[in-house]
Design a protein around this motif. Structure first.
Motif, short mmCIF file in Angstrom:
data_model
loop_
_atom_site.label_atom_id
_atom_site.label_comp_id
_atom_site.label_asym_id
_atom_site.label_seq_id
_atom_site.Cartn_x
_atom_site.Cartn_y
_atom_site.Cartn_z
N ASP A 462 0.76 -1.28 0.14
CA ASP A 462 -0.01 -0.08 -0.05
C ASP A 462 0.91 1.30 -0.01
O ASP A 462 0.62 2.18 0.97
CB ASP A 462 -0.99 0.04 1.26
CG ASP A 462 -2.18 -0.92 1.08
OD1 ASP A 462 -2.49 -1.50 0.13
OD2 ASP A 462 -2.28 -1.78 2.25
N ALA A 553 -0.92 -3.77 -2.93
CA ALA A 553 -1.83 -3.04 -2.79
C ALA A 553 -3.31 -3.02 -2.77
O ALA A 553 -3.89 -3.93 -3.48
CB ALA A 553 -1.46 -1.51 -3.99
N TYR A 559 -5.74 5.69 -2.97
CA TYR A 559 -6.18 5.27 -4.08
C TYR A 559 -7.30 4.43 -3.94
O TYR A 559 -7.39 3.60 -2.72
CB TYR A 559 -5.37 4.54 -5.03
CG TYR A 559 -4.18 3.87 -4.25
CD1 TYR A 559 -4.43 2.53 -3.70
CD2 TYR A 559 -3.00 4.39 -4.37
CE1 TYR A 559 -3.40 1.90 -3.15
CE2 TYR A 559 -1.91 3.51 -3.71
CZ TYR A 559 -2.14 2.56 -3.23
OH TYR A 559 -0.93 1.73 -2.67
N SER A 561 -8.89 2.64 -6.39
CA SER A 561 -8.49 1.58 -7.62
C SER A 561 -7.19 1.16 -7.89
O SER A 561 -6.43 2.15 -7.54
CB SER A 561 -9.26 1.78 -8.99
OG SER A 561 -8.57 3.04 -9.66
N ASP A 562 -6.77 0.44 -8.90
CA ASP A 562 -5.36 0.39 -9.26
C ASP A 562 -4.87 1.09 -10.51
O ASP A 562 -3.83 1.20 -10.79
CB ASP A 562 -5.24 -1.10 -9.55
CG ASP A 562 -5.79 -1.62 -10.76
OD1 ASP A 562 -6.91 -1.20 -11.05
OD2 ASP A 562 -5.70 -2.99 -11.28
N ASP A 563 -5.85 1.99 -10.83
CA ASP A 563 -5.45 2.84 -12.07
C ASP A 563 -4.20 3.63 -11.80
O ASP A 563 -3.44 3.79 -12.58
CB ASP A 563 -6.57 3.77 -12.69
CG ASP A 563 -7.97 2.80 -13.09
OD1 ASP A 563 -7.49 1.72 -13.50
OD2 ASP A 563 -9.06 3.23 -13.21
N LEU A 565 -1.83 3.45 -9.56
CA LEU A 565 -0.96 2.53 -9.32
C LEU A 565 -0.29 2.25 -10.47
O LEU A 565 0.86 2.32 -10.88
CB LEU A 565 -1.19 1.45 -8.32
CG LEU A 565 -0.84 1.74 -6.87
CD1 LEU A 565 -1.22 0.45 -6.03
CD2 LEU A 565 0.36 2.18 -6.66
N ALA A 566 -1.02 1.73 -11.52
CA ALA A 566 -0.66 1.36 -12.76
C ALA A 566 0.31 2.16 -13.36
O ALA A 566 1.20 2.12 -13.99
CB ALA A 566 -1.91 0.66 -13.50
N LEU A 578 2.89 -5.71 -10.09
CA LEU A 578 1.76 -5.16 -9.46
C LEU A 578 0.86 -6.35 -8.73
O LEU A 578 0.33 -6.87 -9.55
CB LEU A 578 1.21 -4.13 -10.16
CG LEU A 578 -0.03 -3.38 -9.41
CD1 LEU A 578 0.14 -2.87 -8.12
CD2 LEU A 578 -0.83 -2.41 -10.50
N TRP A 580 -2.80 -6.49 -7.23
CA TRP A 580 -3.95 -5.63 -6.75
C TRP A 580 -5.06 -6.49 -6.07
O TRP A 580 -5.38 -7.38 -6.41
CB TRP A 580 -4.72 -4.61 -7.58
CG TRP A 580 -5.78 -4.01 -7.29
CD1 TRP A 580 -7.08 -4.39 -7.45
CD2 TRP A 580 -5.93 -2.54 -6.72
NE1 TRP A 580 -7.79 -3.22 -6.74
CE2 TRP A 580 -7.16 -2.32 -6.17
CE3 TRP A 580 -4.61 -1.91 -6.01
CZ2 TRP A 580 -7.50 -1.08 -5.47
CZ3 TRP A 580 -5.15 -0.62 -5.46
CH2 TRP A 580 -6.49 -0.25 -5.27
#
Length: 603
Positions: A462, A553, A559, A561-563, A565-566, A578, A580
């Motif tokens: 995270d 995460a 955040y 969502s994983d958007d 982070l991506a 990654l 998620w």
């Protein structure tokens, strides 16, 4: 094993020796803790926990046992809540056995209130860091734990075990009880008593003029008197407690156990329940030849079969980790003087075959403002140690509220280097650095400025994408710029040790969270975390990570969502993974994901 279808707390610790299957036998390998649970309706419920002498292992599943009978008791050796709970504790599980409110209040207590007792037991296990729960109902207790799962379904419950599950209760009244021969007449009496407001015991409150009234009681057929309303609630034709109906909606695995000479749970009853549990991912039935309702002669086998079944489901007890203090030899400078502070840490060493030093050790860094001795860190460390890796949790100068105010990144690098040396001196040649939250970026910063070959990989759990961006949205860019300007002025004037930056804001990604994010930092530290050249930026490091890295995460304050982070990881090397998770990261889920990732790394 035969498989028919895949389809509170007041606590007194007693150093007791618990009897095993032989009532005269003693077993010094487990302990018992007596406790009083406080249910949601403030009812106090007696219970006892059994666990290995080594202590409760939150990395292992916990089992909740519920006894049978309208007036049963969980401490009786004839029941699974005693003999099986004892055996499972010796194997490494933590078990909690409830003494139901119905043991004393069955005369005038609705059956569905048993769910409150199970809920209280579940909360105790969760408070101890145990995430995987198994419900075990013995006889009538099977109905009670099933009603809990129907009325208060918990994602932590992974499986259910029904030990001699009783018949559907309305069938008992209609066909098997003393009322059966004149069922319609008795049913009319009960309904008339309820209609005439004679169906429940009066409130004992002093201001109730009818508190000494004695409404009629009726026999259930078990020699247990009940008020009319309670009897109908338990046994009546409209009672919503039929086991065969309830278990039909559960998707989790279920195990049904019975004896062929059990007049309550006959083989055909087990088969009927098996076919009723049509939504379960797996239903298994074991019938014990000539076994009775108490499994006389089979109790040890019953406990063994439950343990084997749980192992097949991946719910075996995890290796226990011993914990001890583990200090480093760090020397730090304070006001121009060097001090050997020997910072404290904890080392978790898994007790299992083989030399654990052949595996990488884990250096687990608490989150910023986190704390070495917190329950959450202990649970996370134990969960990771259950994968077979030694875990070291250090205290850093930047940890805790005080450390977060004035510790800069260069001092954090000194801490990491000192702890890495301590781990290497303990005989570990390879180390995986795991950082929770912001500490993941401390590891990334360390790898950029002071790389050490002993680190063979990193796990960022995270991690924040950008503390500056988070604060900029939360308090506004203009206000943040004003704080930065003030910090620079104090540094230029040489007064930065006399003032702190103080601000508070609500994280934009978790608007429903009641807590605020509060900044209380001296100027140099504030600028490193929130300034224009903030070092708390994930994108600052990811393209320079030189070791295999797992970014683990789930939705959190940074955040949803994983958007994001991506996008932050788009320039990361191919050695960065990654992972998620749709739900909040828990010690168990983190340990599982980390364990799988570690297993994928080359030796």
């Amino acid at each position: 094993m035969p498989g028919s279808r895949t389809a509170r707390t007041f606590l007194t610790t007693l150093a007791l020796l618990i009897g095993t299957f032989n009532a005269n036998a003693q077993d010094a390998s487990i302990d018992i803790e007596l406790l009083t649970l406080t249910a949601e309706d403030n009812r106090e419920i007696a219970a006892f926990i059994m666990h290995p002498k080594t202590g409760i292992n939150p990395a292992s599943p916990g089992l909740i046992f519920h006894h049978g009978g309208p007036g049963g008791h969980g401490a009786r050796l004839i029941g699974a809540p005693r003999y099986a709970a004892d055996a499972m504790a010796r194997l490494g599980y933590t078990t909690i056995t409830i003494v139901s409110r119905h043991s004393n209040t069955y005369v005038d207590e609705p059956l569905e209130n048993a769910a409150l007792d199970v809920d209280a037991a579940l909360k105790v296990l969760l408070s101890k860091g145990i995430e995987d729960i198994v419900l075990v109902g013995n006889s009538f207790g099977s109905v009670r734990v099933s009603m809990f799962m129907r009325d208060r379904p918990s994602p932590n419950v992974r499986a259910m075990v029904h030990v001699a599950p009783t018949y559907d209760l309305n069938k008992h009244m209609r066909e098997l009880s003393d009322m059966a021969p004149d069922y319609a007449m008795h049913l009319e009496k009960l309904r008339r008593a309820v209609k005439d407001r004679q169906g429940r015991l009066p409130s004992p409150d002093a201001d109730n003029p009818d508190r000494l009234a004695t409404p009629p009681l009726f026999q259930t057929g078990f020699g247990r008197p009940q008020t009319a309303a309670t009897l109908l609630n338990w046994w009546g034709p409209d009672a919503d407690n039929q086991l065969s109906d309830i278990i039909a909606h559960f998707e989790i695995p279920q195990l049904l156990l019975g004896g062929t000479n059990d007049r309550v749970t006959q083989p055909e009853r087990l088969e009927f329940l098996r076919t009723s549990a049509r939504s379960s991912s797996r239903v298994d039935v074991i019938a014990y030849q000539d076994g009775d309702h108490y499994f006389t002669g089979y109790q040890e086998k019953v406990a063994s079969d439950i343990a084997d079944w749980l192992t097949e489901l991946g719910l075996a007890p995890a290796p226990y980790a011993t914990v001890r203090f583990f200090d480093n030899n760090q020397v730090v400078e304070f006001n121009g003087v060097d001090f050997a502070i020997r910072s404290p840490g904890l080392i978790y060493e898994p007790q299992q075959a083989g030399d654990v030093r052949e595996r990488p050790a884990i250096l687990l860094l608490p989150d910023w403002k986190g704390y070495l001795l917190s329950d959450s860190m202990d649970n996370m460390a134990r969960a990771i140690a259950s994968t077979g890796h030694t875990v070291v949790v250090p205290q850093l100068q930047s940890d805790g509220f005080r450390g977060s105010q004035n510790t800069t990144f260069d001092r954090t690098r000194q801490d990491i280097a000192a702890w890495l040396d301590a781990v290497k001196q303990a005989g570990y040649e390879r180390v995986i650095g795991i950082g929770l939250g912001t500490s993941g970026l401390w590891l990334a910063d360390n790898d950029r400025h002071a790389p050490d070959s002993a680190f063979t990989g990193f796990v960022l759990v995270d991690p924040p994408i950008s503390l500056r961006d988070d604060a900029s949205v939360g308090i506004g860019k203009d206000r943040l710029d004003q704080l930065v300007e003030q910090a620079n002025e104090w540094i230029a004037a040489g007064t930065d040790r006399n003032h702190v930056i103080h601000a508070a804001y609500q994280s934009p990604h978790m608007p429903g969270e009641p807590g605020l994010n509060r900044i209380i930092q001296y100027a140099p530290t504030f600028l490193e975390y929130y300034g224009p050249d903030s070092k708390m930026e994930l994108g600052r490091y990811v393209n320079r990570l030189s070791r295999p890295t797992l970014v683990l995460a789930a939705p959190n304050r940074f955040y949803d969502s994983d958007d994001g982070l991506a996008r932050a990881l788009r320039r990361a090397p191919k050695t960065t993974t990654l992972a998620w998770q749709a739900e909040l990261t828990t010690p168990k889920s983190a340990a599982n994901a980390i364990g799988e990732w570690l297993a994928s790394l080359p030796n």
